[in-house]
Write an enzyme that holds these catalytic residues in place. Structure first.
Site, PDB file in Angstrom:
ATOM      1  N   GLU A  47      63.978   1.068  36.715  1.00  0.00           N
ATOM      2  CA  GLU A  47      64.784   2.701  36.846  1.00  0.00           C
ATOM      3  C   GLU A  47      64.168   3.994  36.561  1.00  0.00           C
ATOM      4  O   GLU A  47      64.118   4.785  37.172  1.00  0.00           O
ATOM      5  CB  GLU A  47      65.962   2.672  36.723  1.00  0.00           C
ATOM      6  CG  GLU A  47      66.954   1.509  37.725  1.00  0.00           C
ATOM      7  CD  GLU A  47      66.845   1.612  39.198  1.00  0.00           C
ATOM      8  OE1 GLU A  47      66.463   2.903  39.248  1.00  0.00           O
ATOM      9  OE2 GLU A  47      67.068   1.073  39.528  1.00  0.00           O
ATOM     10  N   GLN A  52      60.997   9.253  40.704  1.00  0.00           N
ATOM     11  CA  GLN A  52      59.688  10.707  41.566  1.00  0.00           C
ATOM     12  C   GLN A  52      58.626   8.927  41.432  1.00  0.00           C
ATOM     13  O   GLN A  52      57.628   9.910  41.495  1.00  0.00           O
ATOM     14  CB  GLN A  52      59.732  11.439  41.033  1.00  0.00           C
ATOM     15  CG  GLN A  52      61.086  12.733  40.470  1.00  0.00           C
ATOM     16  CD  GLN A  52      61.617  13.069  42.176  1.00  0.00           C
ATOM     17  OE1 GLN A  52      60.783  13.748  42.369  1.00  0.00           O
ATOM     18  NE2 GLN A  52      62.448  12.200  42.184  1.00  0.00           N
ATOM     19  N   LEU A  90      50.782   7.113  34.103  1.00  0.00           N
ATOM     20  CA  LEU A  90      52.267   6.348  35.315  1.00  0.00           C
ATOM     21  C   LEU A  90      52.843   8.498  35.565  1.00  0.00           C
ATOM     22  O   LEU A  90      53.369   8.491  36.431  1.00  0.00           O
ATOM     23  CB  LEU A  90      53.416   6.108  34.166  1.00  0.00           C
ATOM     24  CG  LEU A  90      54.255   5.531  35.498  1.00  0.00           C
ATOM     25  CD1 LEU A  90      54.012   4.877  36.918  1.00  0.00           C
ATOM     26  CD2 LEU A  90      55.039   4.698  34.675  1.00  0.00           C
ATOM     27  N   TYR A  92      55.048  12.035  34.204  1.00  0.00           N
ATOM     28  CA  TYR A  92      56.598  12.513  33.200  1.00  0.00           C
ATOM     29  C   TYR A  92      56.793  11.716  32.084  1.00  0.00           C
ATOM     30  O   TYR A  92      57.462  10.448  32.165  1.00  0.00           O
ATOM     31  CB  TYR A  92      57.366  12.310  34.603  1.00  0.00           C
ATOM     32  CG  TYR A  92      57.735  13.046  35.771  1.00  0.00           C
ATOM     33  CD1 TYR A  92      57.649  14.100  35.792  1.00  0.00           C
ATOM     34  CD2 TYR A  92      58.194  12.493  37.409  1.00  0.00           C
ATOM     35  CE1 TYR A  92      57.409  15.447  36.920  1.00  0.00           C
ATOM     36  CE2 TYR A  92      57.641  13.236  38.050  1.00  0.00           C
ATOM     37  CZ  TYR A  92      57.755  14.494  37.838  1.00  0.00           C
ATOM     38  OH  TYR A  92      58.141  15.510  39.117  1.00  0.00           O
ATOM     39  N   TYR A 130      72.034   9.401  38.629  1.00  0.00           N
ATOM     40  CA  TYR A 130      71.651   8.148  39.450  1.00  0.00           C
ATOM     41  C   TYR A 130      71.570   6.910  38.760  1.00  0.00           C
ATOM     42  O   TYR A 130      71.865   6.203  39.512  1.00  0.00           O
ATOM     43  CB  TYR A 130      69.841   8.768  39.878  1.00  0.00           C
ATOM     44  CG  TYR A 130      69.699   7.259  40.376  1.00  0.00           C
ATOM     45  CD1 TYR A 130      69.940   6.692  41.546  1.00  0.00           C
ATOM     46  CD2 TYR A 130      68.486   7.118  39.639  1.00  0.00           C
ATOM     47  CE1 TYR A 130      69.348   5.683  41.375  1.00  0.00           C
ATOM     48  CE2 TYR A 130      67.914   5.457  40.243  1.00  0.00           C
ATOM     49  CZ  TYR A 130      68.702   5.147  41.693  1.00  0.00           C
ATOM     50  OH  TYR A 130      68.292   3.739  41.268  1.00  0.00           O
ATOM     51  N   ASP A 148      69.935   8.569  45.133  1.00  0.00           N
ATOM     52  CA  ASP A 148      68.829   9.403  45.166  1.00  0.00           C
ATOM     53  C   ASP A 148      69.053   9.558  46.536  1.00  0.00           C
ATOM     54  O   ASP A 148      68.945  10.242  47.275  1.00  0.00           O
ATOM     55  CB  ASP A 148      68.059   8.378  44.205  1.00  0.00           C
ATOM     56  CG  ASP A 148      67.849   7.139  45.882  1.00  0.00           C
ATOM     57  OD1 ASP A 148      68.152   7.060  46.872  1.00  0.00           O
ATOM     58  OD2 ASP A 148      66.277   6.107  45.572  1.00  0.00           O
ATOM     59  N   CYS A 202      64.880   3.431  57.045  1.00  0.00           N
ATOM     60  CA  CYS A 202      65.125   5.074  57.208  1.00  0.00           C
ATOM     61  C   CYS A 202      64.393   6.284  56.350  1.00  0.00           C
ATOM     62  O   CYS A 202      64.824   6.291  55.621  1.00  0.00           O
ATOM     63  CB  CYS A 202      66.908   5.344  56.464  1.00  0.00           C
ATOM     64  SG  CYS A 202      67.366   6.671  57.536  1.00  0.00           S
ATOM     65  N   CYS A 209      64.289   3.204  63.852  1.00  0.00           N
ATOM     66  CA  CYS A 209      65.811   3.496  64.516  1.00  0.00           C
ATOM     67  C   CYS A 209      65.949   2.216  65.323  1.00  0.00           C
ATOM     68  O   CYS A 209      66.705   1.659  64.903  1.00  0.00           O
ATOM     69  CB  CYS A 209      65.898   4.348  64.864  1.00  0.00           C
ATOM     70  SG  CYS A 209      66.291   6.238  63.755  1.00  0.00           S
ATOM     71  N   CYS A 212      66.613  -1.285  62.581  1.00  0.00           N
ATOM     72  CA  CYS A 212      68.051  -0.529  62.238  1.00  0.00           C
ATOM     73  C   CYS A 212      68.817  -1.615  62.054  1.00  0.00           C
ATOM     74  O   CYS A 212      69.538  -1.192  62.864  1.00  0.00           O
ATOM     75  CB  CYS A 212      67.911   1.085  62.309  1.00  0.00           C
ATOM     76  SG  CYS A 212      69.078   1.421  60.109  1.00  0.00           S
TER      77      CYS A 212
END
Length: 364
Positions: A47, A52, A90, A92, A130, A148, A202, A209, A212
DNA sequence: TACACGTGGGG
DNA sequence: TCCCCAAGTGT
């Protein structure tokens, strides 16, 4: 339930929605390495990496990271430099530092067991609303929202929510809605199903759609507004920052590198000496002055060997790269090293400086 | 609230 | 080429 949420959920069949979503998820979910089991530590690592960041990018990093640090204890006992090296490329990088800090907290305070309640897990560094919801629902099957970008996009369309999802304040609406429609029986599949749907069907542009599984529940599809939703305001353009970099060799052919400060941009990563340029004055002169002040040595700057841009979320480095020679000795400090070319690969560099390393290879 | 914080892929 | 992103969090 407040008025806005009551209105949004009016005539919405959440039971049928849960069934359709979860059935689809169980049949169509991708095989991903962090779905092999429900180990809270592995879920946690995945996670954090996925924040991002695209699934395809994360997969090899996750595999390597888990091989190197298989357990809470292994990560807690690791050197930070090794953790950053595993995170190299990676982005961040605070995620890696915060993850290890929080893992050490879990090792010390919770006997190496990831907390299974919102209060305690939300206190951990790098674990926001999140990630807390994602770990609780996926690892412990606790019905907490995990909102998210995917979930906001999917819910915007399903329920016809015309709020700007780029605004922090609007996440509350989606969290509250999710609390009312989440499956109590299988919150893990519900949350992951929402994200999987956002990733596969989505999608932000040209959603599929016709394929979906919850098309019948979708207000946007019914009124043909799926391309207009979600509303998302634009980000500012990155600010340009002109920088001069120099690859410096001493008389023995060793390269001068320095460790960046432990806070801020690219914290604790290594780089070649560089200076942000101000207007007026030759780049080489500004560079020499900077080297004299920071490293207390004189240098001969020989050639420009590269010039390129490197774009971050919020700024754009405009790099001019020189090669040069150190005259005399360098001030010895913990965050400054002279290393052989082979040793460069032991240090974690930001991608812009990895590109410079590659330039050295070509020039030798 | 708004901005800092990375990177590589895709239209 | 350019722009938008992609499973957000900290300050």
């Amino acid at each position: 339930m407040n008025e806005k949420v009551t209105e949004l959920l009016h005539l919405f069949d959440e039971k049928q929605f849960q069934y359709d979503l979860i059935s689809w998820y169980k049949n169509e979910q991708r095989n991903l390495p962090w779905r092999e089991n429900q180990d809270p530590y592995r879920i946690w690592v995945s996670e954090i990496m996925l924040q991002q960041t695209r699934v395809d990018t994360v997969i090899p990093y996750f595999e390597r990271f888990i091989s190197k640090f298989p357990t809470i204890e292994a990560l807690a006992n690791a050197e930070e430099s090794d953790v950053l090296k595993a995170w190299e490329g990676l982005g961040y990088y605070s995620r890696a530092r915060n993850l290890q800090s929080a893992v050490r907290e879990v090792a010390d305070t919770y006997n190496s067991v990831v907390p299974n309640n919102p209060k305690e897990i939300a206190k951990l560094k790098g674990v926001g609303p999140y990630t807390a919801g994602a770990i609780l629902s996926i690892a412990y099957n606790i019905p907490e929202p995990a909102v998210d970008g995917n979930v906001m996009r999917v819910l915007s369309r399903i329920l016809g929510i015309w709020e700007d999802i780029a605004k922090p304040s609007s996440r509350k609406t989606f969290e509250e809605v999710t609390r009312h429609i989440i499956s109590e029986e299988d919150p893990s599949s519900f949350n992951q199903g929402m994200m999987e749907l956002g990733a596969i069907i989505c999608t932000p542009k040209s959603p599929s759609c016709l394929l979906c599984p919850v098309q019948n529940h979708c207000r946007a599809f019914k009124e043909g507004s799926q391309e207009e939703l979600p509303i998302k305001s634009k980000k500012k353009a990155p600010r340009p920052v002109p920088i001069a970099v120099v690859v410096l060799k001493d008389l023995r052919g060793k390269y001068l590198i320095r460790k960046r400060p432990d806070k801020g941009l690219l914290a604790s990563l290594w780089e070649f000496p560089n200076v942000e340029l101000t207007e007026g004055g030759l780049k080489e002169d500004q560079l020499r002055k900077h080297i004299k002040e920071e490293y207390d040595c004189d240098v001969a700057i020989e050639n420009e060997i590269a010039a390129f841009d490197h774009v971050f979320s919020h700024l754009k480095w405009q790099l001019t790269v020189y090669i040069g020679t150190i005259q005399g000795t360098v001030k010895s400090e913990e965050n400054v090293r002279l290393v052989n070319k082979d040793e460069l690969e032991e240090f974690a560099f930001p991608v812009a400086h990895q590109k410079i390393v590659a330039t050295i290879e070509v020039n030798e």
